[in-house]
Scaffold this motif. Structure first.
Motif, PDB file in Angstrom:
ATOM      1  N   SER A 236      14.286   4.311 -23.671  1.00 48.39           N
ATOM      2  CA  SER A 236      14.066   3.402 -22.543  1.00 48.39           C
ATOM      3  C   SER A 236      12.895   2.471 -22.814  1.00 48.39           C
ATOM      4  CB  SER A 236      13.819   4.210 -21.264  1.00 48.39           C
ATOM      5  OG  SER A 236      14.944   5.005 -20.952  1.00 48.39           O
ATOM      6  N   ALA A 237      11.836   3.015 -23.392  1.00 44.76           N
ATOM      7  CA  ALA A 237      10.679   2.176 -23.705  1.00 44.76           C
ATOM      8  C   ALA A 237      11.039   1.127 -24.749  1.00 44.76           C
ATOM      9  CB  ALA A 237       9.523   3.043 -24.200  1.00 44.76           C
ATOM     10  N   ASN A 238      11.783   1.529 -25.761  1.00 45.61           N
ATOM     11  CA  ASN A 238      12.172   0.570 -26.806  1.00 45.61           C
ATOM     12  C   ASN A 238      13.037  -0.554 -26.247  1.00 45.61           C
ATOM     13  OD1 ASN A 238      10.808   1.790 -28.942  1.00 45.61           O
ATOM     14  ND2 ASN A 238      12.514   3.174 -29.404  1.00 45.61           N
ATOM     15  N   LYS A 239      13.726  -0.272 -25.152  1.00 46.70           N
ATOM     16  CA  LYS A 239      14.541  -1.302 -24.519  1.00 46.70           C
ATOM     17  C   LYS A 239      13.701  -2.253 -23.682  1.00 46.70           C
ATOM     18  CE  LYS A 239      18.385  -1.970 -21.282  1.00 46.70           C
ATOM     19  NZ  LYS A 239      19.449  -1.301 -20.473  1.00 46.70           N
ATOM     20  N   TYR A 240      12.755  -1.706 -22.924  1.00 48.77           N
ATOM     21  CA  TYR A 240      12.088  -2.521 -21.915  1.00 48.77           C
ATOM     22  C   TYR A 240      10.733  -3.098 -22.335  1.00 48.77           C
ATOM     23  CZ  TYR A 240      15.687  -0.972 -18.685  1.00 48.77           C
ATOM     24  OH  TYR A 240      16.884  -0.747 -18.065  1.00 48.77           O
ATOM     25  N   VAL A 241      10.068  -2.504 -23.317  1.00 47.90           N
ATOM     26  CA  VAL A 241       8.800  -3.094 -23.764  1.00 47.90           C
ATOM     27  C   VAL A 241       8.998  -4.527 -24.263  1.00 47.90           C
ATOM     28  CG1 VAL A 241       6.956  -2.967 -25.485  1.00 47.90           C
ATOM     29  CG2 VAL A 241       7.598  -0.919 -24.203  1.00 47.90           C
ATOM     30  N   PRO A 242      10.002  -4.786 -25.108  1.00 47.03           N
ATOM     31  CA  PRO A 242      10.211  -6.178 -25.531  1.00 47.03           C
ATOM     32  C   PRO A 242      10.515  -7.117 -24.352  1.00 47.03           C
ATOM     33  CG  PRO A 242      11.382  -4.671 -26.994  1.00 47.03           C
ATOM     34  CD  PRO A 242      10.907  -3.855 -25.833  1.00 47.03           C
ATOM     35  N   GLU A 243      11.242  -6.620 -23.346  1.00 47.22           N
ATOM     36  CA  GLU A 243      11.520  -7.452 -22.178  1.00 47.22           C
ATOM     37  C   GLU A 243      10.231  -7.808 -21.450  1.00 47.22           C
ATOM     38  OE1 GLU A 243      14.501  -6.478 -19.356  1.00 47.22           O
ATOM     39  OE2 GLU A 243      15.934  -5.745 -20.862  1.00 47.22           O
ATOM     40  N   LEU A 244       9.365  -6.829 -21.291  1.00 40.70           N
ATOM     41  CA  LEU A 244       8.089  -7.082 -20.628  1.00 40.70           C
ATOM     42  C   LEU A 244       7.279  -8.122 -21.392  1.00 40.70           C
ATOM     43  CD1 LEU A 244       7.033  -3.499 -19.498  1.00 40.70           C
ATOM     44  CD2 LEU A 244       7.063  -5.504 -18.034  1.00 40.70           C
ATOM     45  N   ARG A 245       7.247  -7.992 -22.707  1.00 43.40           N
ATOM     46  CA  ARG A 245       6.501  -8.950 -23.529  1.00 43.40           C
ATOM     47  C   ARG A 245       7.101 -10.348 -23.397  1.00 43.40           C
ATOM     48  NH1 ARG A 245       1.695  -6.445 -24.524  1.00 43.40           N
ATOM     49  NH2 ARG A 245       1.955  -4.520 -25.730  1.00 43.40           N
ATOM     50  N   SER A 246       8.419 -10.408 -23.437  1.00 47.39           N
ATOM     51  CA  SER A 246       9.074 -11.718 -23.390  1.00 47.39           C
ATOM     52  C   SER A 246       8.872 -12.408 -22.045  1.00 47.39           C
ATOM     53  CB  SER A 246      10.564 -11.581 -23.687  1.00 47.39           C
ATOM     54  OG  SER A 246      11.232 -10.902 -22.638  1.00 47.39           O
ATOM     55  N   LYS A 247       8.625 -11.612 -21.007  1.00 43.60           N
ATOM     56  CA  LYS A 247       8.411 -12.182 -19.683  1.00 43.60           C
ATOM     57  C   LYS A 247       6.939 -12.416 -19.370  1.00 43.60           C
ATOM     58  CE  LYS A 247      12.699 -10.429 -17.678  1.00 43.60           C
ATOM     59  NZ  LYS A 247      13.340  -9.601 -16.621  1.00 43.60           N
ATOM     60  N   GLY A 248       6.091 -12.277 -20.378  1.00 41.50           N
ATOM     61  CA  GLY A 248       4.697 -12.667 -20.221  1.00 41.50           C
ATOM     62  C   GLY A 248       3.715 -11.570 -19.931  1.00 41.50           C
ATOM     63  N   ALA A 249       4.090 -10.304 -20.122  1.00 43.98           N
ATOM     64  CA  ALA A 249       3.144  -9.220 -19.903  1.00 43.98           C
ATOM     65  C   ALA A 249       2.074  -9.237 -20.987  1.00 43.98           C
ATOM     66  CB  ALA A 249       3.864  -7.883 -19.899  1.00 43.98           C
ATOM     67  N   ASP A 250       0.822  -9.290 -20.558  1.00 45.37           N
ATOM     68  CA  ASP A 250      -0.300  -9.289 -21.507  1.00 45.37           C
ATOM     69  C   ASP A 250      -0.718  -7.875 -21.880  1.00 45.37           C
ATOM     70  OD1 ASP A 250      -0.653 -12.188 -21.391  1.00 45.37           O
ATOM     71  OD2 ASP A 250      -1.327 -11.832 -19.343  1.00 45.37           O
ATOM     72  N   LEU A 251      -0.568  -6.960 -20.929  1.00 47.57           N
ATOM     73  CA  LEU A 251      -0.789  -5.539 -21.175  1.00 47.57           C
ATOM     74  C   LEU A 251       0.462  -4.795 -20.731  1.00 47.57           C
ATOM     75  CD1 LEU A 251      -4.388  -4.577 -19.907  1.00 47.57           C
ATOM     76  CD2 LEU A 251      -3.579  -4.602 -22.269  1.00 47.57           C
ATOM     77  N   VAL A 252       0.869  -3.786 -21.489  1.00 46.85           N
ATOM     78  CA  VAL A 252       1.989  -2.950 -21.096  1.00 46.85           C
ATOM     79  C   VAL A 252       1.486  -1.517 -20.949  1.00 46.85           C
ATOM     80  CG1 VAL A 252       4.234  -2.009 -21.733  1.00 46.85           C
ATOM     81  CG2 VAL A 252       3.713  -4.410 -22.187  1.00 46.85           C
ATOM     82  N   VAL A 253       1.643  -0.981 -19.746  1.00 44.23           N
ATOM     83  CA  VAL A 253       1.154   0.354 -19.419  1.00 44.23           C
ATOM     84  C   VAL A 253       2.344   1.254 -19.097  1.00 44.23           C
ATOM     85  CG1 VAL A 253      -0.365   1.713 -17.933  1.00 44.23           C
ATOM     86  CG2 VAL A 253      -0.935  -0.677 -18.456  1.00 44.23           C
ATOM     87  N   ALA A 254       2.440   2.370 -19.790  1.00 46.07           N
ATOM     88  CA  ALA A 254       3.498   3.346 -19.523  1.00 46.07           C
ATOM     89  C   ALA A 254       2.985   4.375 -18.535  1.00 46.07           C
ATOM     90  CB  ALA A 254       3.933   4.031 -20.809  1.00 46.07           C
TER      91      ALA A 254
END
Length: 693
Positions: A238-256
């Motif tokens: 799930s993380a491998n799917k959504y981390v790139p989406e978060l980055r592509s949508k402008g997330a500067d920090l990604v917190v799990a």
């Protein structure tokens, strides 16, 4: 020339033409080298512990409560003006307040759960989901979260009272839709103050991306609510799917926000505690929960040592002092509001984006005594008034009489050295239920089991997992001459998990021995020749897996040899005075968690379940107590089915339990409990245990 809007990952620059240079630059553009200090704040496993109060014991408890965590939050926000407050799940269940609002007097759509009212007042920025959020079913969860899960036959939350902040969960999807039932992630735009290279400050926007995860085992633990409706994907997938989406949508920090502990075993999508494996998915920070532990090691004066289960993790991956997992900062803020996780990060603006300066990161699991190691922080006075109505209603509910008396104290202070006063009555209730079920069954298969012995197991659910005040203690004042009238609150003290339903499994003698061996893993291996102090139970993090077995008339007996390695400790296992053979048949009354595979007991995986009761174990205990009218020590508290193999040790062996309870051991005649010693850093008293007794 018309002005155009050119976008960078962080700021919009209005200029005369996108190809032009300095003239027309937005004065709010972030200069190269600008520094931003940010603190990520975490609570986890609050379990409806809002006030510093024990509803089972009807007494104040200053060791817990979100009202004191609020003071930690206020202080952390003062120290770190650029902050993000997040929760890692297991919020709605865990106290009588939670059960009252979900079961006894369900909060209506027009209302808001007490804990959510407080979290809204504290202005949380976002939260994940824990396994216990599912304990009351999808209809209730949909309502209190005001969320349409798009799952057939599940009501849609619509304009109901709910958290006023985003709730995220990435790895639970609807069976029919294959889409996440919550938003899998959210981007929280925060306006912070940064420092430019020239020393002046400026306001900048930071997009904080959050995503949530729960253990796949929710499908076993709450099967009755979830089967056929939702399914759980692996956390890493799930993380491998959504981390790139978060980055592509402008997330500067990604917190799990991972509601799971740490397990260094090779990754599996079915792992209960797969959080360690999220550290390699491109996230910037990891917030942990579920295990009710402190990570990293607490920093206050006189802080407790890191839990043995965490200390055993490979140092090449997990730094228990700095609080990193494969270099990713991580924090677990214990449970019940007793700590606040703080991850302080320094970001530098480089080449058009914010870059974490990893060597400047600081991680802390801050407790109530963080100032000097002694003084407990005061409660935030603004919290209690928010839930005064709910608190009073819960007290009224808790003190309703059951109509049954007891002449003895039922406690778990010494359940790890043989006391069964808080366990036997649970086992008796479960045996009675299963025997009655089989006797009255019209199903030919069930009826054919009438000649098979019915035994039961239950664990000391409240035996120190959440600190030295977390012990079952029902009717401490009861005596033969002055019996105590039991109340509604007492069955929950004896059987904590109101969401468990009673189930029964049909097993062989070989399964029973393996079951007992797995339970006995709670004990350390004791070296008789060691002159140093040895802790009999070094970690209470999975105390709910210490199953104690019982049969009517105490017909089942067994011993545990703690000098042997785990897996080879059970000896002298007998039933009705005869050794248990591998081929012997037994029916075990237990709960749906254990019967479905919870705790990873060999062979107990749902395939041997023969009875799936609609009744909760806690309700079974309550009904049994009501039916008895009175319970006595002789009939319900002295059936000690197990003991230690006697051994003399050169050095001291200790059991950590609540302080001031040596008299309880003496009253019980537990001669192996020799004396009460000093307190450890967590506030547990060290009781000397003589294993030769």
């Amino acid at each position: 020339m018309h002005k155009l809007l050119c976008l960078t990952p962080l700021v919009a620059i209005a200029i005369a033409g996108c190809g032009d240079s300095t003239p027309g630059l937005d004065p709010n553009a972030v200069p190269e080298g600008t520094v931003l200090k940010v603190a990520l704040l975490e609570t986890t496993d609050i379990h409806q512990n809002i006030l510093s109060y024990d509803y089972y014991g009807l007494k104040a408890d200053t060791s817990l409560g979100l009202e004191r965590t609020a003071s930690l939050i206020n202080a952390a926000r003062t120290e770190n003006p650029n902050n993000v407050l997040l929760d890692d799940g297991d919020v709605i269940q865990g106290t009588l307040l939670g059960d009252y609002q979900a079961v006894a007097s369900p909060v209506p759509c027009s209302g808001t759960l007490a804990v959510h009212k407080v979290m809204n007042a504290l202005k949380y920025d976002g939260a994940g989901i824990g396994n216990h959020e599912f304990n009351y079913g999808l209809n209730f969860l949909s309502q209190i979260m005001n969320t349409d899960f798009a799952v057939p036959d599940v009501q849609k939350g619509a304009n109901c009272g709910a958290p006023g902040f985003p709730i995220v969960l990435s790895n639970v999807v609807g069976v029919s839709s294959q889409k996440p039932i919550f938003n899998p992630y959210s981007i929280i735009p925060k306006q912070f103050t940064a420092t430019k290279p020239d020393g002046t400050t400026m306001s900048v926007k930071l997009n904080v991306g959050i995503m949530g995860f729960v253990p796949p085992q929710i499908m076993d633990w709450d099967q009755k609510y979830l089967a056929g409706k939702v399914m759980v994907n692996g956390v890493q997938e799930s993380a491998n799917k959504y981390v790139p989406e978060l980055r592509s949508k402008g997330a500067d920090l990604v917190v799990a926000l991972s509601h799971g502990g740490l397990d260094a075993s090779p990754y599996s999508p079915k792992m209960e505690n797969g959080s360690l494996h999220l550290s390699t998915t491109g996230i910037d920070a990891l917030m942990l929960g579920h295990s009710h532990l402190i990570f990293p090691k607490a920093k206050e004066v006189g802080a407790p040592a890191i839990d043995a289960s965490l200390a055993a993790l490979p140092a090449t991956q997990v730094d228990t002092v700095k609080g990193t997992i494969n270099g990713v900062p991580a924090v677990m803020a214990q449970s019940w509001g007793r700590r606040l996780g703080i991850i302080q990060m320094v970001l530098k603006y480089q080449s058009g984006k914010w870059v974490v300066q990893k060597d400047l990161t600081n991680v802390e699991a801050r407790g109530f005594k963080y100032k000097d190691g002694t003084t407990i922080v005061d409660a935030d006075p603004s919290i209690a008034p928010l839930v005064d109505t709910e608190h009073k209603a819960t007290l009224s509910y808790a003190t309703q009489p059951l109509g049954t008396t007891t002449d003895f104290e039922m406690s778990a202070y010494f359940s790890l050295v043989g006391d069964v006063t808080a366990i036997q009555i649970v086992n008796q209730a479960q045996i009675d239920y299963v025997k009655t079920f089989i006797t009255n069954s019209t199903d030919a298969t069930i009826a054919s089991y009438k000649s098979i012995p019915v035994i039961s197991c239950s664990a000391p659910f409240k035996a120190g997992r959440n600190g030295p005040t977390d012990f079952t203690d029902v009717a401490p004042s009861a005596t033969a001459t002055a019996p105590f009238g039991l109340q509604v609150r007492n069955p929950g003290d004896l059987y904590l998990y109101g969401n468990n339903n009673l189930q029964a499994v049909k097993i062989k003698g070989s399964d029973l021995k393996n079951w007992l061996e797995t339970a006995a893993k709670q004990f350390a291996k004791i070296d008789p020749s060691n002159a140093a102090e040895q802790d009999l139970v070094p970690s209470y993090s999975t105390i709910y897996n210490y199953d104690v077995f019982y049969a009517d008339n105490n017909a089942l007996k067994y011993q545990i040899d703690v000098t042997q390695t785990a897996g080879s400790r059970i000896v002298n296992l007998t039933y009705a005075g005869k050794p248990v053979a591998d081929s012997d048949d037994f029916i075990v009354a237990t709960n749906d968690y254990r019967a479905g595979g919870g705790g990873n007991f060999p062979g107990i995986d749902g395939s041997k379940t023969i009875i799936k009761s609609p009744d909760a174990n806690q309700a079974v205990v309550s009904n049994y107590l009501k039916k008895q009218g009175k319970i006595t020590s002789a009939a319900n508290g002295l059936g000690q089915s197990w003991s230690f193999v006697k051994v003399t040790t050169q050095g001291p062996v200790i059991l950590r339990s609540a302080p001031g309870k040596f008299a309880v051991a003496q009253t019980l005649g537990l001669s192996r409990v020799k004396s009460e010693g000093t307190l450890d850093a967590s506030g547990f008293a060290k009781y000397a245990i003589d294993l030769s007794k």
